[in-house]
Design a protein around this motif. Sequence first.
Motif, mmCIF file in Angstrom:
data_model
loop_
_atom_site.group_PDB
_atom_site.id
_atom_site.type_symbol
_atom_site.label_atom_id
_atom_site.label_comp_id
_atom_site.label_asym_id
_atom_site.label_seq_id
_atom_site.Cartn_x
_atom_site.Cartn_y
_atom_site.Cartn_z
ATOM 1 N N ILE A 347 0.833 -1.207 0.000
ATOM 2 C CA ILE A 347 0.000 0.000 0.000
ATOM 3 C C ILE A 347 0.867 1.258 0.000
ATOM 4 O O ILE A 347 0.570 2.247 -0.676
ATOM 5 N N ARG A 348 1.969 1.207 0.740
ATOM 6 C CA ARG A 348 2.839 2.380 0.851
ATOM 7 C C ARG A 348 3.533 2.735 -0.474
ATOM 8 O O ARG A 348 4.067 3.834 -0.622
ATOM 9 N N LYS A 349 3.504 1.844 -1.428
ATOM 10 C CA LYS A 349 4.098 2.150 -2.731
ATOM 11 C C LYS A 349 3.276 3.189 -3.496
ATOM 12 O O LYS A 349 3.801 3.870 -4.385
ATOM 13 N N THR A 350 1.982 3.292 -3.143
ATOM 14 C CA THR A 350 1.114 4.214 -3.887
ATOM 15 C C THR A 350 0.352 5.190 -2.990
ATOM 16 O O THR A 350 -0.222 6.159 -3.494
ATOM 17 N N LYS A 351 0.320 4.941 -1.668
ATOM 18 C CA LYS A 351 -0.465 5.786 -0.764
ATOM 19 C C LYS A 351 0.426 6.382 0.317
ATOM 20 O O LYS A 351 1.360 5.725 0.796
ATOM 21 N N ASP A 352 0.105 7.632 0.723
ATOM 22 C CA ASP A 352 0.908 8.272 1.768
ATOM 23 C C ASP A 352 0.387 7.913 3.162
ATOM 24 O O ASP A 352 -0.644 7.238 3.312
ATOM 25 N N GLU A 353 1.097 8.382 4.202
ATOM 26 C CA GLU A 353 0.760 7.992 5.570
ATOM 27 C C GLU A 353 -0.577 8.582 6.019
ATOM 28 O O GLU A 353 -1.286 7.968 6.832
ATOM 29 N N THR A 354 -0.938 9.747 5.521
ATOM 30 C CA THR A 354 -2.230 10.321 5.888
ATOM 31 C C THR A 354 -3.367 9.436 5.394
ATOM 32 O O THR A 354 -4.332 9.168 6.118
ATOM 33 N N PHE A 355 -3.267 8.961 4.158
ATOM 34 C CA PHE A 355 -4.265 8.050 3.607
ATOM 35 C C PHE A 355 -4.309 6.766 4.424
ATOM 36 O O PHE A 355 -5.395 6.261 4.757
ATOM 37 N N ILE A 356 -3.152 6.224 4.751
ATOM 38 C CA ILE A 356 -3.090 4.965 5.498
ATOM 39 C C ILE A 356 -3.738 5.123 6.865
ATOM 40 O O ILE A 356 -4.533 4.274 7.317
ATOM 41 N N ARG A 357 -3.439 6.213 7.575
ATOM 42 C CA ARG A 357 -4.026 6.419 8.892
ATOM 43 C C ARG A 357 -5.536 6.675 8.791
ATOM 44 O O ARG A 357 -6.307 6.278 9.673
ATOM 45 N N MET A 358 -5.962 7.309 7.716
ATOM 46 C CA MET A 358 -7.393 7.522 7.482
ATOM 47 C C MET A 358 -8.120 6.187 7.343
ATOM 48 O O MET A 358 -9.148 5.946 7.983
ATOM 49 N N TRP A 359 -7.588 5.295 6.513
ATOM 50 C CA TRP A 359 -8.238 4.006 6.311
ATOM 51 C C TRP A 359 -8.113 3.117 7.545
ATOM 52 O O TRP A 359 -9.023 2.345 7.854
ATOM 53 N N ARG A 360 -7.020 3.193 8.242
ATOM 54 C CA ARG A 360 -6.874 2.428 9.492
ATOM 55 C C ARG A 360 -7.951 2.846 10.491
ATOM 56 O O ARG A 360 -8.592 2.008 11.127
ATOM 57 N N LEU A 361 -8.153 4.155 10.620
ATOM 58 C CA LEU A 361 -9.174 4.662 11.535
ATOM 59 C C LEU A 361 -10.566 4.233 11.087
ATOM 60 O O LEU A 361 -11.394 3.819 11.904
ATOM 61 N N TYR A 362 -10.819 4.325 9.802
ATOM 62 C CA TYR A 362 -12.126 3.920 9.259
ATOM 63 C C TYR A 362 -12.426 2.459 9.563
ATOM 64 O O TYR A 362 -13.499 2.123 10.108
ATOM 65 N N LEU A 363 -11.512 1.558 9.255
ATOM 66 C CA LEU A 363 -11.767 0.128 9.442
ATOM 67 C C LEU A 363 -11.915 -0.231 10.918
ATOM 68 O O LEU A 363 -12.830 -0.979 11.300
ATOM 69 N N ASN A 364 -11.047 0.299 11.755
ATOM 70 C CA ASN A 364 -11.093 -0.040 13.178
ATOM 71 C C ASN A 364 -12.279 0.597 13.892
ATOM 72 O O ASN A 364 -12.892 -0.011 14.779
ATOM 73 N N SER A 365 -12.614 1.827 13.528
ATOM 74 C CA SER A 365 -13.747 2.478 14.186
ATOM 75 C C SER A 365 -15.061 1.809 13.793
ATOM 76 O O SER A 365 -15.971 1.686 14.616
#
Length: 395
Positions: A347-365
């Motif tokens: 995922i990090r090859k195409t997405k930045d850390e802000t995007f990753i933290r956004m999706w992490r928060l979405y899935l876990n919440s």
Amino acid sequence: MAVNISQFSNVDKIFLKGFLKNLFSDPLQIEFWDGEVENYGNGDAKFKLIFHEPISKTDIVKDPSMTFGEAYMTRKIDIDGSLEDVVASLYNNKESFLHTHTQLAKLGMILSNSLKKSKENIRHHYDIGNDFYRLWLDETLTYSCAYFKSPNDSLAKAQRNKIEHTLKKLGLSEGDALLDIGCGWGELILTAAKEYHVKATGITLSTEQYKKVQERIKAENLQNHVDVQLIDYRELKNQKFDRVVSIGMVEHVGKNHLDEYFTVVNQLLNEGGVSLLHCITSIEDGATNSWIDKYIFPGGYIPAMKELVRLMADHRNYLLDVESLRRHYGKTLEHWAKNFENALPEIRKTKDETFIRMWRLYLNSCAASFNCGNIDIHQFLFSKGVNNTLPWVRA
């Protein structure tokens, strides 16, 4: 006149201490940007929140969901422990801000999802790219609640269970015309055509999904049995179906278009036809969340159960079966969240850390929200007029 930044930081910290003190249902530890550490609750801390920067009192009061969601995305806040546990601890405290509707969230409930706006909203989420979803969904590319006959079922097995469970409820017969509104990447319509020998049509507003379903139809030589269209359900004209299924789509319709949804489904169904609506629901009033609306599902609205049942009655539909899959969706999301973390190198090859933290928060919440019962998910089976041909019992 020089501005004393530390003075404002101290004001924000004093407010934040009071705001956080009784916000969670579990003991926790807070580390502030100046190194000060506070412990809240009785017993050992279940998790730790680390504030790297002051969080504005004004922003918190205006919209806490948006403020803390964006603070996590931009790493103003870090978490030592389980992100799902943190959100669950908020949900389990009935006094927390997650149980209140902000003015901004209420505004989202009355915005209209026109044909153009609906297409924009869907493409915001689903056209991120098939390669992205393939990294953390299962092999069936099913992006909706799975059905675990056993807690030990793999995600792929549970998704196939859900397709089987859904198609059995519909009571399909050979030669039936089946419509899937919001068909995703096509697993249900492909399975229905192969196993029940029906004529299956899927529709989607996602260009990425549309292309993938076309590929799958051709690869399995099902061109005479399965059709996919890049179209809004409101644009289907002069077509009739024996069965209509919709999984995880009506949440995108919007409050003001729920009545329209049932009107169109009735127009599409033959008399005695059957529809299955699989959707996220709220217990009381319908719900939105400003952070989710801005970053994840623009234009989304979670209807209350009573809204949907009342609309079915208003349209003279017969409600045949209702089943909650809440725990199943909590488990599904936990699988997705784990798969997402395992796929981070790609995922990090195409997405930045802000995007990753956004999706992490979405899935876990979302996992926390289902597991805590803050939201639910139901399958509603209903018929247009009387249908006396379905099996006597669900089994």
